[in-house]
Scaffold this motif. Sequence first.
Motif, PDB file in Angstrom:
ATOM      1  N   PHE A 178     -10.782 -22.187 -36.349  1.00  0.00           N
ATOM      2  CA  PHE A 178     -11.821 -21.484 -35.600  1.00  0.00           C
ATOM      3  C   PHE A 178     -11.694 -19.970 -35.771  1.00  0.00           C
ATOM      4  CE2 PHE A 178     -12.478 -25.353 -32.881  1.00  0.00           C
ATOM      5  CZ  PHE A 178     -13.851 -25.430 -33.054  1.00  0.00           C
ATOM      6  N   ASP A 179     -10.471 -19.463 -35.819  1.00  0.00           N
ATOM      7  CA  ASP A 179     -10.292 -18.030 -36.066  1.00  0.00           C
ATOM      8  C   ASP A 179     -10.969 -17.626 -37.367  1.00  0.00           C
ATOM      9  OD1 ASP A 179      -8.756 -17.745 -33.774  1.00  0.00           O
ATOM     10  OD2 ASP A 179      -6.842 -17.924 -34.830  1.00  0.00           O
ATOM     11  N   GLN A 180     -10.793 -18.441 -38.382  1.00  0.00           N
ATOM     12  CA  GLN A 180     -11.398 -18.140 -39.683  1.00  0.00           C
ATOM     13  C   GLN A 180     -12.922 -18.147 -39.582  1.00  0.00           C
ATOM     14  OE1 GLN A 180     -10.731 -21.068 -42.753  1.00  0.00           O
ATOM     15  NE2 GLN A 180     -10.961 -19.557 -44.382  1.00  0.00           N
ATOM     16  N   VAL A 181     -13.452 -19.142 -38.882  1.00  0.00           N
ATOM     17  CA  VAL A 181     -14.911 -19.268 -38.767  1.00  0.00           C
ATOM     18  C   VAL A 181     -15.510 -18.093 -37.989  1.00  0.00           C
ATOM     19  CG1 VAL A 181     -16.768 -20.660 -37.751  1.00  0.00           C
ATOM     20  CG2 VAL A 181     -14.916 -21.776 -39.020  1.00  0.00           C
ATOM     21  N   PHE A 182     -14.904 -17.756 -36.848  1.00  0.00           N
ATOM     22  CA  PHE A 182     -15.490 -16.734 -35.984  1.00  0.00           C
ATOM     23  C   PHE A 182     -15.085 -15.310 -36.360  1.00  0.00           C
ATOM     24  CE2 PHE A 182     -15.407 -20.347 -32.757  1.00  0.00           C
ATOM     25  CZ  PHE A 182     -16.734 -20.683 -32.988  1.00  0.00           C
ATOM     26  N   ASP A 183     -13.880 -15.127 -36.860  1.00  0.00           N
ATOM     27  CA  ASP A 183     -13.406 -13.775 -37.165  1.00  0.00           C
ATOM     28  C   ASP A 183     -13.676 -13.379 -38.616  1.00  0.00           C
ATOM     29  OD1 ASP A 183     -12.503 -13.720 -34.568  1.00  0.00           O
ATOM     30  OD2 ASP A 183     -10.442 -14.236 -35.076  1.00  0.00           O
ATOM     31  N   GLU A 184     -13.292 -14.229 -39.552  1.00  0.00           N
ATOM     32  CA  GLU A 184     -13.444 -13.880 -40.965  1.00  0.00           C
ATOM     33  C   GLU A 184     -14.873 -14.113 -41.459  1.00  0.00           C
ATOM     34  OE1 GLU A 184     -10.422 -15.655 -43.414  1.00  0.00           O
ATOM     35  OE2 GLU A 184      -8.889 -15.414 -41.861  1.00  0.00           O
ATOM     36  N   MET A 185     -15.439 -15.275 -41.137  1.00  0.00           N
ATOM     37  CA  MET A 185     -16.799 -15.561 -41.607  1.00  0.00           C
ATOM     38  C   MET A 185     -17.866 -14.941 -40.713  1.00  0.00           C
ATOM     39  SD  MET A 185     -16.636 -19.549 -42.804  1.00  0.00           S
ATOM     40  CE  MET A 185     -15.122 -20.298 -43.400  1.00  0.00           C
ATOM     41  N   GLN A 186     -17.488 -14.541 -39.504  1.00  0.00           N
ATOM     42  CA  GLN A 186     -18.403 -13.870 -38.580  1.00  0.00           C
ATOM     43  C   GLN A 186     -19.490 -14.781 -38.020  1.00  0.00           C
ATOM     44  OE1 GLN A 186     -18.193 -10.266 -37.518  1.00  0.00           O
ATOM     45  NE2 GLN A 186     -16.168 -11.081 -38.035  1.00  0.00           N
ATOM     46  N   TYR A 187     -19.191 -16.090 -37.942  1.00  0.00           N
ATOM     47  CA  TYR A 187     -20.088 -16.964 -37.186  1.00  0.00           C
ATOM     48  C   TYR A 187     -19.931 -16.661 -35.703  1.00  0.00           C
ATOM     49  CZ  TYR A 187     -21.454 -19.918 -41.138  1.00  0.00           C
ATOM     50  OH  TYR A 187     -22.001 -20.383 -42.303  1.00  0.00           O
ATOM     51  N   ARG A 229     -27.124 -13.776 -33.395  1.00  0.00           N
ATOM     52  CA  ARG A 229     -26.314 -13.254 -32.281  1.00  0.00           C
ATOM     53  C   ARG A 229     -27.180 -12.670 -31.163  1.00  0.00           C
ATOM     54  NH1 ARG A 229     -21.219 -11.483 -31.015  1.00  0.00           N
ATOM     55  NH2 ARG A 229     -20.386 -12.163 -33.026  1.00  0.00           N
ATOM     56  N   SER A 230     -28.100 -11.806 -31.511  1.00  0.00           N
ATOM     57  CA  SER A 230     -28.913 -11.154 -30.483  1.00  0.00           C
ATOM     58  C   SER A 230     -29.960 -12.089 -29.888  1.00  0.00           C
ATOM     59  CB  SER A 230     -29.588  -9.912 -31.063  1.00  0.00           C
ATOM     60  OG  SER A 230     -30.467 -10.267 -32.123  1.00  0.00           O
ATOM     61  N   ALA A 231     -30.173 -13.243 -30.527  1.00  0.00           N
ATOM     62  CA  ALA A 231     -31.178 -14.196 -30.044  1.00  0.00           C
ATOM     63  C   ALA A 231     -30.619 -15.147 -28.996  1.00  0.00           C
ATOM     64  CB  ALA A 231     -31.740 -14.999 -31.216  1.00  0.00           C
ATOM     65  N   ILE A 232     -29.300 -15.154 -28.799  1.00  0.00           N
ATOM     66  CA  ILE A 232     -28.676 -16.044 -27.812  1.00  0.00           C
ATOM     67  C   ILE A 232     -28.872 -15.428 -26.430  1.00  0.00           C
ATOM     68  CG2 ILE A 232     -26.537 -17.153 -27.075  1.00  0.00           C
ATOM     69  CD1 ILE A 232     -25.580 -16.758 -30.026  1.00  0.00           C
ATOM     70  N   LYS A 233     -29.650 -16.074 -25.597  1.00  0.00           N
ATOM     71  CA  LYS A 233     -30.031 -15.489 -24.313  1.00  0.00           C
ATOM     72  C   LYS A 233     -29.365 -16.153 -23.116  1.00  0.00           C
ATOM     73  CE  LYS A 233     -32.645 -12.521 -26.279  1.00  0.00           C
ATOM     74  NZ  LYS A 233     -32.178 -11.127 -26.353  1.00  0.00           N
TER      75      LYS A 233
END
Length: 257
Positions: A178-187, A229-233
């Motif tokens: 998950f670190d790779q997905v959220f931090d490195e890939m920027q999901y 990212r900005s569309a998540i309300k």
Amino acid sequence: MRVVTISVNGLKRAVGEGFFEWMARQDADVVCVQDHRMRVYELDEDKYRPEGYEPYFLDAEKLEDGGVGIYTRQIPKAIMMGFSYAPADMNGAFIQADFDAVSIASLMVPCALMDDEKQQAKEEYLEAFGNHLQKTLRKRRQFIFCGNFQTAHLVTDANPRYHRLEVSGFLPQERAWFDQVFDEMQYVDAFRKINREKNQYTWWPESAEGWRKHSGWRVDYQIATQGLRSAIKRAWIDTETRFSDHAPLIVDYDVDF
């Protein structure tokens, strides 16, 4: 657009307990289902086709391996079944609906809890899906990957009683994925984009008593591409609803199909 993901532990039972009535009350646009434990031909029956939704499902070779599906109000431009990883494709573990502006997938990672022999299969799935996520970054559209990942990411995503245990679902290499997905890939972890509170769980591995004591894990996710990212309300877990030992995860996106 409202997107729901839920692991139902058997759709037939969930429907009998009012799943479709709950769906209607949520006013959901897309509902991603995991662990339906049915054959596709059974799901073609009218009683599994709620009014106003188009259903798309994959089944697993062994019913106990789950299967995934998508209910959607909007007819997709295309349906992708699998992501070119044979173990997942054969076991009905990934399905994706492509719309004009966004693609939404329903997926289920293999469970290895209390079964060390399945841990390798789980980690191989995560590796293959991580490669798929990396390739997805090159595509000129937005994606939402919804599913039961059988893993809690952060210490705030699992009850403290599990933090020191060597147990599948909270192993260092699983959390590092998950670190790779959220931090490195920027999901984007859509839920954590909105909610940073503790005791936000989607799965309770023990009993109804565990549910009341907050001894749960957050293993169900909506993983979105950076462009959303900005569309998540709004994002929340419906802990008042129980069709299985998982609670539904609901996210509102300011985006059209």
